[in-house]
Motif scaffolding. Structure first.
Motif, short mmCIF file in Angstrom:
data_model
loop_
_atom_site.label_atom_id
_atom_site.label_comp_id
_atom_site.label_asym_id
_atom_site.label_seq_id
_atom_site.Cartn_x
_atom_site.Cartn_y
_atom_site.Cartn_z
N ARG A 24 39.73 59.62 26.78
CA ARG A 24 38.57 58.60 26.24
C ARG A 24 38.87 57.36 26.97
NH1 ARG A 24 36.15 59.75 21.40
NH2 ARG A 24 36.80 61.61 20.24
N ARG A 25 37.63 56.63 27.26
CA ARG A 25 37.72 55.14 27.82
C ARG A 25 37.06 54.51 27.17
NH1 ARG A 25 36.96 55.45 34.03
NH2 ARG A 25 37.87 53.29 33.88
N ASP A 26 37.13 54.22 25.68
CA ASP A 26 36.26 53.58 24.89
C ASP A 26 36.43 52.10 24.99
OD1 ASP A 26 34.95 55.76 23.81
OD2 ASP A 26 36.58 56.01 22.10
N ALA A 27 37.75 51.60 25.15
CA ALA A 27 38.27 50.28 25.17
C ALA A 27 38.09 49.65 26.54
CB ALA A 27 39.44 50.01 24.35
N GLN A 28 37.26 48.80 27.08
CA GLN A 28 37.29 48.37 28.51
C GLN A 28 38.48 47.50 28.65
OE1 GLN A 28 33.47 46.36 28.86
NE2 GLN A 28 32.90 48.03 30.31
N ALA A 29 39.18 46.86 27.59
CA ALA A 29 40.24 46.07 27.82
C ALA A 29 41.49 46.69 28.19
CB ALA A 29 40.39 45.31 26.30
N ARG A 30 41.44 48.08 27.94
CA ARG A 30 42.61 48.86 28.06
C ARG A 30 42.57 49.35 29.71
NH1 ARG A 30 42.54 53.86 24.14
NH2 ARG A 30 44.42 54.38 25.64
N ASP A 31 41.06 48.83 30.38
CA ASP A 31 41.29 49.30 31.80
C ASP A 31 41.26 47.94 32.81
OD1 ASP A 31 40.47 51.93 31.30
OD2 ASP A 31 38.40 51.51 31.08
N ARG A 32 41.88 46.81 32.07
CA ARG A 32 41.86 45.93 33.00
C ARG A 32 43.14 45.88 33.94
NH1 ARG A 32 44.29 44.52 28.24
NH2 ARG A 32 46.21 43.85 27.95
N GLY A 33 42.81 45.13 35.09
CA GLY A 33 44.03 45.34 36.02
C GLY A 33 43.75 44.51 37.32
N VAL A 34 44.51 44.67 38.24
CA VAL A 34 44.28 44.05 39.52
C VAL A 34 44.46 44.79 40.80
CG1 VAL A 34 45.10 41.98 40.77
CG2 VAL A 34 44.97 41.77 38.54
N GLN A 35 43.73 44.91 41.93
CA GLN A 35 43.96 45.76 42.91
C GLN A 35 43.40 44.99 44.07
OE1 GLN A 35 40.96 48.86 42.70
NE2 GLN A 35 41.83 49.87 41.02
N PHE A 36 44.52 45.25 45.17
CA PHE A 36 44.52 44.60 46.29
C PHE A 36 44.16 45.56 47.50
CE2 PHE A 36 47.40 42.25 43.84
CZ PHE A 36 47.09 40.83 43.90
N ASP A 37 43.18 45.15 48.52
CA ASP A 37 42.68 46.00 49.27
C ASP A 37 43.05 45.29 50.66
OD1 ASP A 37 41.93 47.94 50.98
OD2 ASP A 37 39.72 47.72 50.50
N GLY A 64 45.37 44.17 60.51
CA GLY A 64 44.76 43.86 61.63
C GLY A 64 43.96 42.85 61.41
N SER A 65 43.25 42.44 60.45
CA SER A 65 42.16 41.46 60.15
C SER A 65 42.90 40.07 59.57
CB SER A 65 41.08 41.81 59.15
OG SER A 65 41.72 41.97 57.71
N GLY A 66 44.05 40.34 59.00
CA GLY A 66 44.61 39.11 58.21
C GLY A 66 44.07 38.92 56.86
N ILE A 67 43.08 39.75 56.27
CA ILE A 67 42.36 39.28 55.22
C ILE A 67 42.47 40.63 54.28
CG2 ILE A 67 40.17 39.04 54.18
CD1 ILE A 67 40.90 36.82 55.79
N SER A 68 42.65 40.19 52.79
CA SER A 68 42.92 41.08 51.87
C SER A 68 41.53 40.93 50.75
CB SER A 68 44.21 40.89 51.18
OG SER A 68 45.00 41.48 51.83
N THR A 69 41.22 41.84 50.20
CA THR A 69 40.14 41.72 49.13
C THR A 69 41.03 42.04 47.61
OG1 THR A 69 38.60 42.85 50.85
CG2 THR A 69 37.91 42.55 48.43
N LEU A 70 40.79 41.16 46.69
CA LEU A 70 40.90 41.30 45.27
C LEU A 70 39.80 41.54 44.62
CD1 LEU A 70 43.18 40.45 43.28
CD2 LEU A 70 42.58 38.06 43.60
N PHE A 71 40.23 42.57 43.62
CA PHE A 71 39.35 43.25 42.43
C PHE A 71 40.12 43.04 41.46
CE2 PHE A 71 38.22 45.56 46.51
CZ PHE A 71 37.03 45.40 46.34
N ALA A 72 39.78 42.57 40.25
CA ALA A 72 40.52 42.20 39.01
C ALA A 72 39.51 41.98 37.76
CB ALA A 72 41.11 40.52 38.99
N THR A 73 39.95 42.87 36.68
CA THR A 73 39.33 42.83 35.47
C THR A 73 40.06 41.85 34.28
OG1 THR A 73 38.33 44.97 36.22
CG2 THR A 73 38.08 44.23 33.59
N LEU A 74 39.68 41.00 33.90
CA LEU A 74 40.47 40.12 33.04
C LEU A 74 39.86 39.86 31.98
CD1 LEU A 74 41.11 37.05 35.71
CD2 LEU A 74 42.52 39.08 35.17
N PHE A 75 40.53 39.58 30.64
CA PHE A 75 39.92 38.80 29.46
C PHE A 75 38.86 37.65 29.91
CE2 PHE A 75 43.86 40.56 27.42
CZ PHE A 75 43.41 41.62 26.78
#
Length: 551
Positions: free
Chosen positions: A165-178, A182-193
């Motif tokens: 089950r994935r009923d509670a979105q709060a349990r899916d919060r997290g941070v991802q770095f991509d 070679g580019s020197g750039i990172s992309t940040l994806f985050a799900t926060l309160f």
């Protein structure tokens, strides 16, 4: 069976050939997983395996490390594949048969294992295996979402409490770095309160406004840079206006960045009567990200022409400001040649005049971004030890440790990318039989340090090191794997041979006697069973609450 699939694919043409080789690929992957599980079974069959399951680096960890080296993948990827292989062999024999025949893909098999992980009853598991094998025997291509819904529907029929089950979105919060190397750039994806997101927004806006109005960056660029300032613990941004009277630019904030400058020993030994003028171009300094050091070569006697300095300044300025429009008319009204010509005029090809850097971890960093990272950084010289004698102690000096980490950049176990700043300094020939000098020292992350110490020796992992930093590993199966310092591409001067390491005598078989492997409070199997039981209990509670009347 496999040979027949290969022969059929070779004899086919067009779409039939494509279908044939797709089946061969799936069947080959099934045999690959089976070989991984065989390695785990061999580890469990060895003497003392039950005791090692309680080790911090247990049987599973040691096997996945070996799989990662042999299959040229990370140990994390190997662990995920091994988990799928074990589930196929122990829980889903009918699905495994379809996989071995090439009738379903690894993506489908992995989805089955993940979505059905909570099924524990043997009878329900048998019915599930039969239902899944029947449903996917002649399955049509489905999207990931539809595939998971198909699996969930079959799981719900045999064991409703096993649904993921994935009923509670709060349990899916997290941070991802991509990070794109070679580019020197990172992309940040985050799900926060929502409350934390608002606080972060206010904090970034505040940091972005600490520079003067003449700063060349846009508001979005300043907010992005404010995220970096926040990560470094700074209370303000460094202003880039360049004005002499700018109060915000007088004292750039300390960023926690460490810039390692590679320089020969004779440069440090030479002491001119008048101090040299500090270099004005960042070409002489190659920075490192906080705790992720970067190495470079400094040549103080190199004079740069005004053209080179102007070009470097132009490259640096190109990081900020609004991107100019490349097109004089809408893109839909242009031919391909016109569009490509406009883009070429906007950014003509040119060689960079600023030397690149490398972050600890081996990631390439363009010179202009390295220069920006050097604002407020701590500068540390990296001195090649040359033929210096060993240090008479176990723990290397900071100067020697800095050199080893800058030379290696990452953990030296095959395939490991853990930054050297997070790694231990390991004696290849163990102390006190091996000297504390660069040709006998290397960076090893804690996991692979434990692997060498407690899974090494006769029949286990063994290593040897050359004066240029090259390390040769002998795996438990007798295969040899060579790793070379991560700095050899950008900074080959760090890999110049040093004085060879000479052992002081034969190494006793029990040289690590008295050392104890850190232990787990519970085994992996116990942890997995506890997670499944917890999720099933949550499903049970959710089901009971849905059955209750609303009044």
């Amino acid at each position: 069976m496999f040979e027949a699939l290969v022969a059929e694919a070779r004899g086919a043409h067009g779409a039939s050939s494509l279908d044939g080789w797709t089946r061969v690929e799936s069947a080959s992957c099934a045999r690959r997983l089976s070989a991984m599980v065989d390695m785990l079974d061999a580890a469990h069959a060895a003497d003392g395996s039950a005791e090692r399951d309680q080790w911090c680096l247990d049987n599973w960890g040691a096997v996945t490390a070996h799989i990662g080296v042999a299959a040229r993948m990370t140990s994390g990827a190997a662990s995920n594949m091994l988990l799928v292989g074990v589930a196929l062999r122990e829980r889903f024999p009918k699905v495994a048969a379809l996989f071995s025949a090439g009738l379903i893909s690894y993506q489908v098999v992995r989805a089955i294992v993940q979505r059905a992980a909570n099924v524990t009853d043997p009878d329900a598991l048998r019915l599930l295996d039969e239902g899944l094998s029947s449903a996917f025997q002649d399955w049509e291509p489905l999207s990931v979402d539809k595939t998971e819904k198909t699996i969930d529907a079959i799981v719900a029929e045999v064991d409703p409490l096993a649904l993921r089950r994935r009923d509670a979105q709060a349990r899916d919060r997290g941070v991802q770095f991509d990070t794109e190397d070679g580019s020197g750039i990172s992309t940040l994806f985050a799900t926060l309160f929502a409350t934390d997101a608002k606080a972060l927004e206010v904090r970034l806006n505040g940091l972005a406004n600490t520079v003067c109005p003449s700063d060349p960056r846009t508001k979005d660029q300043r907010e992005a840079d404010a995220m970096g300032a926040l990560a470094h613990g700074a209370d303000r941004l460094a202003c880039l206006c360049g004005a002499d009277d700018c109060l915000a630019a007088l004292t750039p904030p300390s960023t926690g960045v460490v810039v390692y400058v590679v320089t020969p020993q004779d440069t440090l030994d030479a002491r001119p009567e008048t101090p040299p003028t500090p270099p004005v171009a960042p070409r002489d300094l190659e920075p490192a990200d906080a705790q992720d050091a970067v190495a470079d070569e400094a040549k103080p006697d190199r004079a740069e022409s005004p053209d080179v300095q102007d070009s470097a300044a132009d490259e640096y300025a190109a990081l900020d400001g609004i991107v100019p429009s490349a097109f004089t008319k809408p893109l839909r009204e242009q031919t391909l040649t016109e569009a490509l010509t406009a883009l070429t005029d906007l950014a003509p090809a040119a060689a960079s005049t600023i030397r690149p850097a490398a972050m600890m971890g081996g990631a390439f960093l363009p010179g202009v971004i390295a220069r920006r990272a050097a604002l407020g950084a701590t500068i540390t010289a990296i001195v090649h030890p040359g033929q210096a004698p060993p240090e008479k102690r176990y723990t290397p000096s900071k100067t020697l440790a800095d050199f080893v980490r800058a030379r290696d950049l990452t953990c030296r176990f095959p395939g490991c990318r853990e930054p050297a700043t997070n790694a231990d300094i390991d004696h290849t020939i163990p102390w006190p039989y091996g000297p504390t000098q660069s040709s006998n020292l290397k960076a090893l992350c804690r996991k692979h340090h434990l692997l060498k110490t407690f899974w090494g020796g006769d029949g286990g992992w063994q290593d040897s090191q050359l004066p240029d930093g090259t390390v040769e590993w002998l795996a438990p199966d007798g295969r040899r794997h060579v790793t070379r310092p991560g700095s050899r591409r950008l900074f080959p001067e760090l890999c110049q041979p040093t004085a060879p390491a000479v052992a002081t005598g034969p190494i006793p078989a029990a040289h690590n006697a008295g050392l104890k492997m850190p232990r787990r409070n519970s085994t992996r199997a116990q942890d997995r069973a506890a997670r499944i039981a917890e999720e099933r209990e949550l499903n049970r509670a959710a089901t009971e609450s849905e059955d209750e009347p609303p009044f």
